[in-house]
Design a protein around this motif. Structure first.
Motif, PDB file in Angstrom:
ATOM      1  N   THR A  89       5.114  -4.049   4.569  1.00  0.00           N
ATOM      2  CA  THR A  89       4.591  -2.458   3.524  1.00  0.00           C
ATOM      3  C   THR A  89       5.859  -2.121   3.534  1.00  0.00           C
ATOM      4  O   THR A  89       5.629  -1.779   2.912  1.00  0.00           O
ATOM      5  CB  THR A  89       4.592  -1.383   5.350  1.00  0.00           C
ATOM      6  N   ARG A  90       7.081  -2.608   3.413  1.00  0.00           N
ATOM      7  CA  ARG A  90       8.349  -1.664   2.990  1.00  0.00           C
ATOM      8  C   ARG A  90       8.739  -2.352   1.610  1.00  0.00           C
ATOM      9  O   ARG A  90       9.357  -1.605   1.190  1.00  0.00           O
ATOM     10  CB  ARG A  90       9.381  -2.004   4.074  1.00  0.00           C
ATOM     11  N   ARG A  91       7.918  -3.673   1.207  1.00  0.00           N
ATOM     12  CA  ARG A  91       8.076  -4.496  -0.249  1.00  0.00           C
ATOM     13  C   ARG A  91       7.832  -3.260  -1.698  1.00  0.00           C
ATOM     14  O   ARG A  91       7.621  -3.677  -2.046  1.00  0.00           O
ATOM     15  CB  ARG A  91       8.784  -5.571   0.712  1.00  0.00           C
ATOM     16  N   LEU A  92       5.977  -3.498  -0.739  1.00  0.00           N
ATOM     17  CA  LEU A  92       5.368  -3.824  -1.909  1.00  0.00           C
ATOM     18  C   LEU A  92       5.180  -2.141  -2.137  1.00  0.00           C
ATOM     19  O   LEU A  92       5.024  -1.267  -1.157  1.00  0.00           O
ATOM     20  CB  LEU A  92       3.408  -3.850  -1.250  1.00  0.00           C
ATOM     21  N   PRO A  93       4.773  -1.954  -3.333  1.00  0.00           N
ATOM     22  CA  PRO A  93       4.503  -0.580  -4.368  1.00  0.00           C
ATOM     23  C   PRO A  93       3.547  -0.458  -3.697  1.00  0.00           C
ATOM     24  O   PRO A  93       2.302  -0.369  -3.179  1.00  0.00           O
ATOM     25  CB  PRO A  93       4.699  -0.673  -6.045  1.00  0.00           C
ATOM     26  N   PRO A  94       3.654   1.273  -3.743  1.00  0.00           N
ATOM     27  CA  PRO A  94       1.855   2.150  -3.299  1.00  0.00           C
ATOM     28  C   PRO A  94       0.471   1.833  -3.045  1.00  0.00           C
ATOM     29  O   PRO A  94      -0.085   1.425  -2.741  1.00  0.00           O
ATOM     30  CB  PRO A  94       2.375   3.256  -3.181  1.00  0.00           C
ATOM     31  N   PRO A  95       0.503   1.466  -4.259  1.00  0.00           N
ATOM     32  CA  PRO A  95      -0.831   0.848  -5.144  1.00  0.00           C
ATOM     33  C   PRO A  95      -0.534  -0.556  -4.164  1.00  0.00           C
ATOM     34  O   PRO A  95      -2.365  -0.468  -4.387  1.00  0.00           O
ATOM     35  CB  PRO A  95      -1.059   0.413  -6.492  1.00  0.00           C
ATOM     36  N   TYR A  96      -0.395  -1.387  -4.772  1.00  0.00           N
ATOM     37  CA  TYR A  96      -0.290  -2.867  -3.632  1.00  0.00           C
ATOM     38  C   TYR A  96      -0.196  -3.069  -2.183  1.00  0.00           C
ATOM     39  O   TYR A  96      -1.135  -3.464  -1.510  1.00  0.00           O
ATOM     40  CB  TYR A  96       0.878  -3.204  -4.728  1.00  0.00           C
ATOM     41  N   LEU A  97       0.121  -1.623  -1.390  1.00  0.00           N
ATOM     42  CA  LEU A  97       0.292  -1.833  -0.460  1.00  0.00           C
ATOM     43  C   LEU A  97      -1.671  -0.915  -0.332  1.00  0.00           C
ATOM     44  O   LEU A  97      -2.175  -1.568   1.130  1.00  0.00           O
ATOM     45  CB  LEU A  97       1.090  -0.368   0.007  1.00  0.00           C
ATOM     46  N   LEU A  98      -2.542   0.057  -0.987  1.00  0.00           N
ATOM     47  CA  LEU A  98      -3.519   0.340  -0.270  1.00  0.00           C
ATOM     48  C   LEU A  98      -4.568  -1.090  -0.484  1.00  0.00           C
ATOM     49  O   LEU A  98      -5.073  -0.735   0.070  1.00  0.00           O
ATOM     50  CB  LEU A  98      -3.362   1.684  -1.935  1.00  0.00           C
TER      51      LEU A  98
END
Length: 240
Positions: A89-98
């Motif tokens: 959760t802390r490493r991936l950029p927001p679009p990839y997290l979504l």
């Protein structure tokens, strides 16, 4: 962030209502909407806090029906994989997290809807597998229930047996997840809205639960969760 008060309260109200209807479901319904409203990390952290609190209250009347022999390996395995979910959760950029969270929710819901029976989820090894996957998903996406649902399905548990055990798992795994992910930085007004919505959702869920057939409630939860998962994937793709 005052403009988030009404949608935030609505999301939590819906999630709390369906969790009281089925014993699980807050995260499935609420997480996709919360991460769209607050962002991935705060949305997951809030879902962990709220789902854990609801599980504590729900467990109060069913503690004696908890199967500790099955739940200990489930919870122990979850504790081992929660840090990995938090790291993601802390490493991936927001679009990839979504994209990741939406995909996890969507796949999990489809497996539960199909009633998938997997040999790997049988016995003690199945408990460890389900717990490990659930712990990772709970801290990464706020959704740790589907692997436990699949384990219970493969173990032949009835709904009456499943609900208190699911709530026990929810208390433990969300405690681990809150420790790893922290508490979201909401304003006092937002916390008040969340608390009020949780209480109201409990009242609504308890009232409707006495009148709505279980299979209808379950179908509603899964359809809402599937819609939310697909929406999160779409949002992730749109913001790439």
């Amino acid at each position: 962030m005052t403009t988030t008060l009404i949608p935030l309260a609505g999301i939590v109200l819906l999630g709390a209502s369906v969790q009281w209807l089925t014993g699980m479901g807050f995260a499935l319904v609420a997480v996709p909407a919360l991460i769209l409203l607050l962002g991935p990390a705060p949305g997951v952290a809030l879902a962990n806090c709220a789902a854990g609190a609801i599980s504590v209250v729900g467990l109060a009347g069913g503690l004696r029906r908890v199967r500790l022999a099955a739940m200990v390996p489930l919870c122990a395995a979850a504790a081992c994989t929660v840090p990995a979910g938090t790291w993601l959760t802390r490493r991936l950029p927001p679009p990839y997290l979504l994209l990741t969270m939406g995909a996890l929710v969507t796949v999990a819901v489809l497996l539960v809807m199909r009633g998938a029976r997997l040999p790997a989820l049988g016995g003690r090894g199945g408990a460890l597998t389900a717990g490990a996957v659930g712990g990772f998903m709970n801290s990464a996406a706020g959704v740790g229930g589907p692997p436990v649902s699949l384990y219970a399905l493969n173990a032949g548990w009835t709904v009456r047996e499943f609900v208190p055990n699911a709530q026990f798992y929810g208390v433990v795994v969300n405690a681990f997840s809150v420790t790893a992910n922290g508490i979201p930085a909401l304003s006092a007004a937002e916390w008040a809205a969340v608390g009020t919505a949780m209480v109201a959702g409990g009242v609504i869920g308890s009232t409707v639960g006495d009148r709505l057939p279980e299979h209808h409630a379950r179908r509603l939860v899964l359809l809402l969760a599937l819609t939310g998962g697909i929406t999160a994937v779409t949002k992730g793709l749109w913001t790439l």
